[in-house]
Structures are given as structure tokens and as C-alpha cells.
Design a protein around this motif. Structure first.
Motif, PDB file in Angstrom:
ATOM      1  N   ARG A  64      28.551  31.148 -16.949  1.00  0.00           N
ATOM      2  CA  ARG A  64      27.795  31.871 -15.921  1.00  0.00           C
ATOM      3  C   ARG A  64      28.220  31.480 -14.514  1.00  0.00           C
ATOM      4  NH1 ARG A  64      23.506  31.563 -19.873  1.00  0.00           N
ATOM      5  NH2 ARG A  64      22.768  29.542 -19.104  1.00  0.00           N
ATOM      6  N   LEU A  65      28.654  30.237 -14.345  1.00  0.00           N
ATOM      7  CA  LEU A  65      29.091  29.793 -13.018  1.00  0.00           C
ATOM      8  C   LEU A  65      30.468  30.329 -12.653  1.00  0.00           C
ATOM      9  CD1 LEU A  65      28.690  28.008 -10.494  1.00  0.00           C
ATOM     10  CD2 LEU A  65      29.658  26.088 -11.800  1.00  0.00           C
ATOM     11  N   ASP A  66      31.305  30.553 -13.649  1.00  0.00           N
ATOM     12  CA  ASP A  66      32.705  30.906 -13.402  1.00  0.00           C
ATOM     13  C   ASP A  66      32.899  32.097 -12.453  1.00  0.00           C
ATOM     14  OD1 ASP A  66      35.488  30.166 -14.101  1.00  0.00           O
ATOM     15  OD2 ASP A  66      35.556  32.191 -14.923  1.00  0.00           O
ATOM     16  N   PRO A  67      32.161  33.212 -12.595  1.00  0.00           N
ATOM     17  CA  PRO A  67      32.353  34.329 -11.647  1.00  0.00           C
ATOM     18  C   PRO A  67      32.062  33.949 -10.199  1.00  0.00           C
ATOM     19  CG  PRO A  67      31.135  35.057 -13.576  1.00  0.00           C
ATOM     20  CD  PRO A  67      31.196  33.564 -13.648  1.00  0.00           C
ATOM     21  N   PHE A  68      31.054  33.107  -9.989  1.00  0.00           N
ATOM     22  CA  PHE A  68      30.729  32.663  -8.629  1.00  0.00           C
ATOM     23  C   PHE A  68      31.876  31.820  -8.057  1.00  0.00           C
ATOM     24  CE2 PHE A  68      26.505  33.305 -10.560  1.00  0.00           C
ATOM     25  CZ  PHE A  68      25.952  34.175  -9.639  1.00  0.00           C
ATOM     26  N   LEU A  69      32.432  30.954  -8.893  1.00  0.00           N
ATOM     27  CA  LEU A  69      33.559  30.135  -8.447  1.00  0.00           C
ATOM     28  C   LEU A  69      34.776  31.002  -8.139  1.00  0.00           C
ATOM     29  CD1 LEU A  69      33.452  26.990 -10.770  1.00  0.00           C
ATOM     30  CD2 LEU A  69      33.273  27.014  -8.278  1.00  0.00           C
ATOM     31  N   ASN A  70      35.030  31.975  -8.992  1.00  0.00           N
ATOM     32  CA  ASN A  70      36.188  32.850  -8.783  1.00  0.00           C
ATOM     33  C   ASN A  70      36.071  33.632  -7.476  1.00  0.00           C
ATOM     34  OD1 ASN A  70      37.463  32.068 -11.154  1.00  0.00           O
ATOM     35  ND2 ASN A  70      36.563  33.716 -12.366  1.00  0.00           N
ATOM     36  N   THR A  71      34.858  34.080  -7.167  1.00  0.00           N
ATOM     37  CA  THR A  71      34.628  34.792  -5.895  1.00  0.00           C
ATOM     38  C   THR A  71      34.826  33.847  -4.721  1.00  0.00           C
ATOM     39  OG1 THR A  71      33.073  36.323  -6.937  1.00  0.00           O
ATOM     40  CG2 THR A  71      32.939  36.100  -4.552  1.00  0.00           C
ATOM     41  N   TRP A  72      34.286  32.642  -4.835  1.00  0.00           N
ATOM     42  CA  TRP A  72      34.421  31.635  -3.772  1.00  0.00           C
ATOM     43  C   TRP A  72      35.882  31.282  -3.531  1.00  0.00           C
ATOM     44  CZ3 TRP A  72      35.972  26.378  -4.446  1.00  0.00           C
ATOM     45  CH2 TRP A  72      35.813  25.569  -3.312  1.00  0.00           C
TER      46      TRP A  72
ATOM     47  N   ALA B 224      29.574  20.495 -13.722  1.00  0.00           N
ATOM     48  CA  ALA B 224      29.288  19.512 -12.681  1.00  0.00           C
ATOM     49  C   ALA B 224      30.358  19.662 -11.607  1.00  0.00           C
ATOM     50  CB  ALA B 224      29.301  18.100 -13.248  1.00  0.00           C
ATOM     51  N   VAL B 225      29.948  19.944 -10.400  1.00  0.00           N
ATOM     52  CA  VAL B 225      30.874  20.120  -9.284  1.00  0.00           C
ATOM     53  C   VAL B 225      30.802  18.874  -8.407  1.00  0.00           C
ATOM     54  CG1 VAL B 225      31.465  21.501  -7.261  1.00  0.00           C
ATOM     55  CG2 VAL B 225      30.650  22.629  -9.346  1.00  0.00           C
ATOM     56  N   ILE B 226      31.936  18.220  -8.251  1.00  0.00           N
ATOM     57  CA  ILE B 226      32.009  17.006  -7.441  1.00  0.00           C
ATOM     58  C   ILE B 226      32.671  17.347  -6.107  1.00  0.00           C
ATOM     59  CG2 ILE B 226      32.818  14.621  -7.305  1.00  0.00           C
ATOM     60  CD1 ILE B 226      30.893  15.093  -9.606  1.00  0.00           C
ATOM     61  N   VAL B 227      31.985  17.072  -5.022  1.00  0.00           N
ATOM     62  CA  VAL B 227      32.511  17.379  -3.686  1.00  0.00           C
ATOM     63  C   VAL B 227      33.012  16.096  -3.032  1.00  0.00           C
ATOM     64  CG1 VAL B 227      32.019  18.338  -1.412  1.00  0.00           C
ATOM     65  CG2 VAL B 227      30.952  19.334  -3.447  1.00  0.00           C
TER      66      VAL B 227
ATOM     67  N   GLY C 230      24.260  23.171 -11.987  1.00  0.00           N
ATOM     68  CA  GLY C 230      23.661  24.501 -12.026  1.00  0.00           C
ATOM     69  C   GLY C 230      24.675  25.542 -12.414  1.00  0.00           C
ATOM     70  N   ASP C 231      24.222  26.798 -12.511  1.00  0.00           N
ATOM     71  CA  ASP C 231      25.135  27.849 -12.953  1.00  0.00           C
ATOM     72  C   ASP C 231      25.012  29.148 -12.156  1.00  0.00           C
ATOM     73  OD1 ASP C 231      22.712  28.851 -13.819  1.00  0.00           O
ATOM     74  OD2 ASP C 231      23.181  28.722 -15.961  1.00  0.00           O
ATOM     75  N   GLY C 232      24.415  29.057 -10.959  1.00  0.00           N
ATOM     76  CA  GLY C 232      24.237  30.257 -10.156  1.00  0.00           C
ATOM     77  C   GLY C 232      24.831  30.150  -8.767  1.00  0.00           C
ATOM     78  N   ALA C 233      24.485  31.117  -7.926  1.00  0.00           N
ATOM     79  CA  ALA C 233      25.039  31.191  -6.577  1.00  0.00           C
ATOM     80  C   ALA C 233      24.673  29.968  -5.735  1.00  0.00           C
ATOM     81  CB  ALA C 233      24.532  32.458  -5.885  1.00  0.00           C
ATOM     82  N   LYS C 234      23.550  29.327  -6.072  1.00  0.00           N
ATOM     83  CA  LYS C 234      23.121  28.167  -5.289  1.00  0.00           C
ATOM     84  C   LYS C 234      24.146  27.037  -5.357  1.00  0.00           C
ATOM     85  CE  LYS C 234      19.405  24.814  -4.653  1.00  0.00           C
ATOM     86  NZ  LYS C 234      18.119  24.271  -5.149  1.00  0.00           N
ATOM     87  N   VAL C 235      24.850  26.916  -6.481  1.00  0.00           N
ATOM     88  CA  VAL C 235      25.878  25.877  -6.609  1.00  0.00           C
ATOM     89  C   VAL C 235      26.920  26.039  -5.513  1.00  0.00           C
ATOM     90  CG1 VAL C 235      27.745  24.963  -8.063  1.00  0.00           C
ATOM     91  CG2 VAL C 235      25.558  25.616  -9.091  1.00  0.00           C
ATOM     92  N   ILE C 236      27.310  27.275  -5.254  1.00  0.00           N
ATOM     93  CA  ILE C 236      28.307  27.555  -4.217  1.00  0.00           C
ATOM     94  C   ILE C 236      27.730  27.261  -2.841  1.00  0.00           C
ATOM     95  CG2 ILE C 236      29.841  29.309  -3.247  1.00  0.00           C
ATOM     96  CD1 ILE C 236      30.454  28.470  -6.161  1.00  0.00           C
ATOM     97  N   GLU C 237      26.475  27.629  -2.629  1.00  0.00           N
ATOM     98  CA  GLU C 237      25.829  27.384  -1.332  1.00  0.00           C
ATOM     99  C   GLU C 237      25.754  25.884  -1.036  1.00  0.00           C
ATOM    100  OE1 GLU C 237      22.055  29.274  -1.636  1.00  0.00           O
ATOM    101  OE2 GLU C 237      22.896  31.286  -1.890  1.00  0.00           O
ATOM    102  N   VAL C 238      25.356  25.116  -2.043  1.00  0.00           N
ATOM    103  CA  VAL C 238      25.247  23.667  -1.847  1.00  0.00           C
ATOM    104  C   VAL C 238      26.629  23.057  -1.657  1.00  0.00           C
ATOM    105  CG1 VAL C 238      24.482  21.484  -2.853  1.00  0.00           C
ATOM    106  CG2 VAL C 238      23.111  23.547  -3.180  1.00  0.00           C
ATOM    107  N   THR C 239      27.600  23.552  -2.418  1.00  0.00           N
ATOM    108  CA  THR C 239      28.984  23.067  -2.280  1.00  0.00           C
ATOM    109  C   THR C 239      29.497  23.315  -0.871  1.00  0.00           C
ATOM    110  OG1 THR C 239      29.474  23.398  -4.637  1.00  0.00           O
ATOM    111  CG2 THR C 239      31.353  23.332  -3.128  1.00  0.00           C
ATOM    112  N   ASN C 240      29.269  24.508  -0.342  1.00  0.00           N
ATOM    113  CA  ASN C 240      29.699  24.814   1.028  1.00  0.00           C
ATOM    114  C   ASN C 240      28.988  23.923   2.043  1.00  0.00           C
ATOM    115  OD1 ASN C 240      31.575  26.831   0.442  1.00  0.00           O
ATOM    116  ND2 ASN C 240      30.021  28.445   0.422  1.00  0.00           N
ATOM    117  N   PHE C 241      27.711  23.670   1.808  1.00  0.00           N
ATOM    118  CA  PHE C 241      26.935  22.787   2.675  1.00  0.00           C
ATOM    119  C   PHE C 241      27.557  21.385   2.707  1.00  0.00           C
ATOM    120  CE2 PHE C 241      23.637  19.437   2.617  1.00  0.00           C
ATOM    121  CZ  PHE C 241      23.101  19.587   3.891  1.00  0.00           C
ATOM    122  N   LEU C 242      27.929  20.879   1.535  1.00  0.00           N
ATOM    123  CA  LEU C 242      28.514  19.542   1.446  1.00  0.00           C
ATOM    124  C   LEU C 242      29.933  19.507   2.021  1.00  0.00           C
ATOM    125  CD1 LEU C 242      27.203  18.603  -2.107  1.00  0.00           C
ATOM    126  CD2 LEU C 242      26.423  17.668   0.082  1.00  0.00           C
ATOM    127  N   ILE C 243      30.661  20.597   1.883  1.00  0.00           N
ATOM    128  CA  ILE C 243      31.992  20.691   2.498  1.00  0.00           C
ATOM    129  C   ILE C 243      31.854  20.563   4.017  1.00  0.00           C
ATOM    130  CG2 ILE C 243      33.892  22.283   3.022  1.00  0.00           C
ATOM    131  CD1 ILE C 243      33.589  23.341   0.137  1.00  0.00           C
TER     132      ILE C 243
END
Length: 203
Positions: A59-67, A172-175, A183-196
Motif C-alpha cells: 500500500r505504501l509503494d504507490p506513494f513512494l513511487n509518486t514521491w 520502515a522508512v529511515i531518514v 505506516g502505509d499511507g500518504a502521511k509517511v511521505i509527509e513525515v519523511t519530507n518534514f524530517l528531510i
């Protein structure tokens, strides 16, 4: 005057929402890695631990691919197949063999889709060789790489990193070797961008 009041009211109403979107909380939205690991200097590393059989990873993969299509240039993204048990290790060996053949981008999403949409168990050497052959991969070469020294080394490194980061499940996404996002939704990308951004502002 009325227009100015309306603008002020709208700003007041939306400020909490914007603040919520811009700030995530340690321990709730992400956690600090107990043993931070140095990454390549000059870039911000984002590393995803995954397993092809994991529905949350699927479920997370499409969000990662878009990112990835708009990923900042100073960010280095690394996929790491988690080899936490023998079945997962088979998938990891297959991934690294395909990576060495330069076929990951062509086969990564199709393998996810086939496993989860068709309930196919494609986790061992034979089933993986058969699947990848459909995408032009030479099964003989694939099998020769599956248990090769370079793949053994990559699997060993993946295990060591998972242990160091105390990975107990995926995705598990390590920044930047410091923070873990689950997680497995769009929030994972949002938090990842925040940490970046958090890491970028430290430079």
C-alpha cells in the motif's frame, strides 16, 4: 474593511491546520533511532525497509513511487529488502540479484502487484526466476546471482542495518540514519519530507 476582516478570519481558522501539517511530533509521528548510523556526507538518505509479501509495503509503494518523481536532488533514496527470516531472505536475495542486473525499476511494482492482487507466493528462488523471466530476465543468470558472494554480502549488510535500526516490522522508512517512520499511507511521505527539511536546516 470587510474584506480585510474576512482574510484575518480565514487565516485564524486555517492556522492550526497549517501548523498541524507542518509539525510532526517525535514519539507519535516518528521516532528517533536508538543507534543512529552515519550516511553518505552531502546528501540526506531515505531508506525504505520492505518485504514484497507485506500488504502495508504494497500500500505504501504507490506513494513512494509518486514521491520519487519529484524527490529533491539532495536526497538519496535506498530500497532495502528486510531479511528478518528465511522467507524474507529469499525475497531479499531475489531483489539484490535483480538489482545487479539493472532490472529493479522494470520489475519492482509488477512483483508487488502480482503477489498481492493475484495472491501469488513468489518468494523463493524458483518462483522468482520464473516470474522475472516474463520481464526478460535470463533465469540462468538470475540463479547464478541468487546465492553469489555479492548478493550474500548485500543480504548480510541489510541484516546488519535492520538490527542496528532495531527493525521489527515493515515498512520502515529511515531518514538520514536518525529517524524511523512507520505506516502505509500518504502521511509517511509527509513525515519523511518534514524530517528531510529538519535535516536540511541543520546544515
Amino acid at each position: 474593511m470587510l474584506k480585510k476582516i474576512a482574510v484575518v478570519l480565514m487565516t485564524t481558522v486555517f492556522m492550526p491546520v497549517l501548523a498541524l501539517a507542518a509539525n510532526f511530533v517525535e514519539g507519535k509521528d516518528y521516532k528517533l533511532v536508538a543507534s543512529p548510523t552515519p550516511v553518505t556526507p552531502g546528501v540526506i538518505e531515505v531508506r525504505e525497509f520492505f518485504w514484497y509479501g507485506c500488504p502495508h509495503c504494497f500500500r505504501l509503494d504507490p506513494f513512494l513511487n509518486t514521491w520519487l518523481k519529484t524527490k529533491p536532488k539532495d536526497v538519496n533514496f535506498v530500497r532495502t529488502p528486510a531479511a528478518l527470516n528465511p522467507v524474507w531472505e529469499g525475497s531479499a536475495r531475489g531483489y539484490y540479484a535483480i538489482e545487479m542486473m539493472g532490472m529493479v525499476e522494470k520489475t519492482h511494482t509488477p512483483l508487488f502487484n502480482t503477489i498481492h492482487e493475484k495472491q501469488a507466493r513468489i518468494f523463493d528462488e524458483a518462483s522468482l526466476a520464473s516470474f522475472y523471466q516474463r520481464y526478460g530476465v535470463d533465469p540462468t543468470k538470475f540463479r547464478s546471482l541468487f546465492n553469489s558472494f555479492p548478493v550474500n554480502a548485500k543480504v548480510s549488510q541489510a541484516k546488519q542495518l535492520a538490527q542496528k535500526y532495531q527493525i521489527e516490522g515493515v515498512p520502515a522508512v529511515i531518514v538520514n540514519g536518525k529517524y524511523m517512520v512507520s505506516g502505509d499511507g500518504a502521511k509517511v511521505i509527509e513525515v519523511t519530507n518534514f524530517l528531510i527539511d529538519k535535516e536540511r536546516n541543520k546544515k
